[in-house]
Scaffold this active site. Structure first.
Site, short mmCIF file in Angstrom:
data_model
loop_
_atom_site.label_atom_id
_atom_site.label_comp_id
_atom_site.label_asym_id
_atom_site.label_seq_id
_atom_site.Cartn_x
_atom_site.Cartn_y
_atom_site.Cartn_z
N CYS A 97 0.81 -1.22 0.00
CA CYS A 97 0.00 0.00 0.00
C CYS A 97 0.84 1.27 0.00
O CYS A 97 0.30 2.36 -0.14
CB CYS A 97 -1.03 -0.01 1.12
O1 KQY Z 1 -2.76 -0.80 4.44
C1 KQY Z 1 -3.11 0.22 3.88
N1 KQY Z 1 -3.76 0.15 2.75
C2 KQY Z 1 -2.91 1.54 4.44
C3 KQY Z 1 -3.34 1.64 5.81
C4 KQY Z 1 -2.99 2.95 6.36
C5 KQY Z 1 -3.60 3.20 7.64
C6 KQY Z 1 -3.24 4.54 8.12
N2 KQY Z 1 -3.18 4.60 9.50
#
Ligand code: KQY
Length: 371
Positions: A359
């Site tokens: 991510c």
């Molecule tokens: O895992 C993800 N897609 C991003 C998560 C981010 C969380 C922000 N606190």
């Protein structure tokens, strides 16, 4: 100004390619929130720099950085990483950046700009506000001179979908059907939107993702398409772990499924690491702010190896200094993805911010002649 289109990518002959298809490059955003990352985000910045370094051996990397962090990031990053100033609320470009779609005939690449609400808006989002994050996709398309499909009323994060590039998408019900995303739409309407924008025939729904994943269990933490017809699934043999049932249910769905081309899926089980718990020190290093998810001592983070990034010819794999399972993950991926170099990167500091290697990276595809 990027041209905004009011047609559908599918009717224009565009499709979302698989991550394993060739890339023009990779986008990232520099972390700096001290209410999400500990110690002013310095350890997380080092981890992001490590990821950028690993990826840039295989494809060009662009790092988006705030005004105040520009000079520090420029110094911390390899010279070959392109650094561009851009506002953002946090550092998860897979979720805030554009989903790129390609036209195999004309070789054109375009961007899709979904709405972003910080993984749940005022219902269960990670922070407020998220207005700058919501502009990232459009700004990247401006920089790259890509035409853009913009959805005014459809919330989606890039990490909540995985595609095979041949008409199949996999997502979790917990995320895409959550009341905090698109409560005005039925499951069928959500499927139709995805089919029209990403050029799909088949959507496979996993019931759940990774235990305690604060994204409402994004699919990218539990599963990865590594080729058409082949997936990697996060797994545990530990029956007392809540993850066991979650992965077992996903395995059952995948075993029974056929993809858009009518193929059965080959499933590679990738054992999760031992539970990763936030230490007292780590918790103490994060600023506690109303409206941002807390980082409490003892809380388990959603650790998995399935959220690697596939670069051109390489897999950038999160590892956690886990004596038992890091090497096992490397071995599994060597078997599942022969021909790829497996590059492990220590990812605890990214995980402490609630995220993972997949991510924090967004590939920009390159369209090539099909062999
Ligand atoms: O895992 C993800 N897609 C991003 C998560 C981010 C969380 C922000 N606190």
């Amino acid at each position: 100004m990027s041209l905004k289109l009011n047609t559908f990518p599918k009717e224009d002959g565009f499709r979302m390619p698989g991550e394993f298809e060739p890339h023009e490059g990779c986008w990232m955003i520099w972390p700096e929130r001290n209410d999400n990352f500990r110690l002013g985000a310095k350890p997380a910045q080092a981890a992001y720099a490590e990821v950028a370094h690993a990826i840039s051996r295989f494809e060009p990397v662009t790092m988006l950085v705030s005004t105040s962090q520009f000079s520090a990031a420029r110094k911390a990053l390899d010279p070959e990483v392109r650094v561009i100033e851009m506002a953002a609320n946090d550092a998860w470009v897979r979720d805030t950046g554009p989903t790129f779609v390609v036209n195999d005939r004309t070789k054109e690449v375009r961007g899709i700009d979904w709405r972003f609400n910080a993984w749940g808006g005022l219902i269960d989002g990670a922070y407020f506000p998220w207005d700058q994050d919501d502009k990232v996709a459009c700004k990247i398309c401006e920089i790259e001179r890509k035409k853009i499909y913009s959805l005014e009323n459809f919330v989606l994060e890039g990490g909540s979908i995985h595609v095979d590039g041949e008409g199949t998408l996999i997502a979790t019900e917990t995320c895409l059907l959550h009341e905090s995303r698109n409560p005005h739409l039925s499951k069928k309407e959500i499927e139709d939107t995805l089919k029209n924008y990403l050029n799909l025939e088949k959507i496979i729904w996993l019931p759940q993702g990774i235990y305690l994943d604060e994204t409402n269990e994004h699919v990218d933490n539990i599963l990865h398409f590594i080729a058409p017809g082949k997936v990697v699934l996060a797994w545990t043999d530990e029956k007392s772990d809540p993850q066991y049932e979650m992965s077992a249910k996903a395995y059952d769905v995948l075993s029974d499924a056929v993809d858009a081309k009518g193929r059965k899926l080959e499933i590679f089980k990738l054992h999760i690491p031992e539970p990763v718990l936030i230490s007292k020190d780590e918790s103490g290093g994060v600023d506690c702010v109303d409206g941002t998810l807390p980082r409490k001592e003892g809380d388990r983070q959603a650790a998995s190896y399935a959220n690697f990034y596939i670069a051109n010819g390489a897999v950038i794999l999160p590892v956690f200094n886990d004596d038992r399972f890091d090497q096992r993950a490397i071995d599994t991926l060597k078997r599942a993805m022969p021909g790829y170099e497996i590059v492990p990167v220590y990812a605890r500091e990214i995980l402490l911010g609630g995220g993972n290697i997949h991510c924090i990276t967004q590939q920009q595809p390159k369209v090539q002649e099909k062999k």
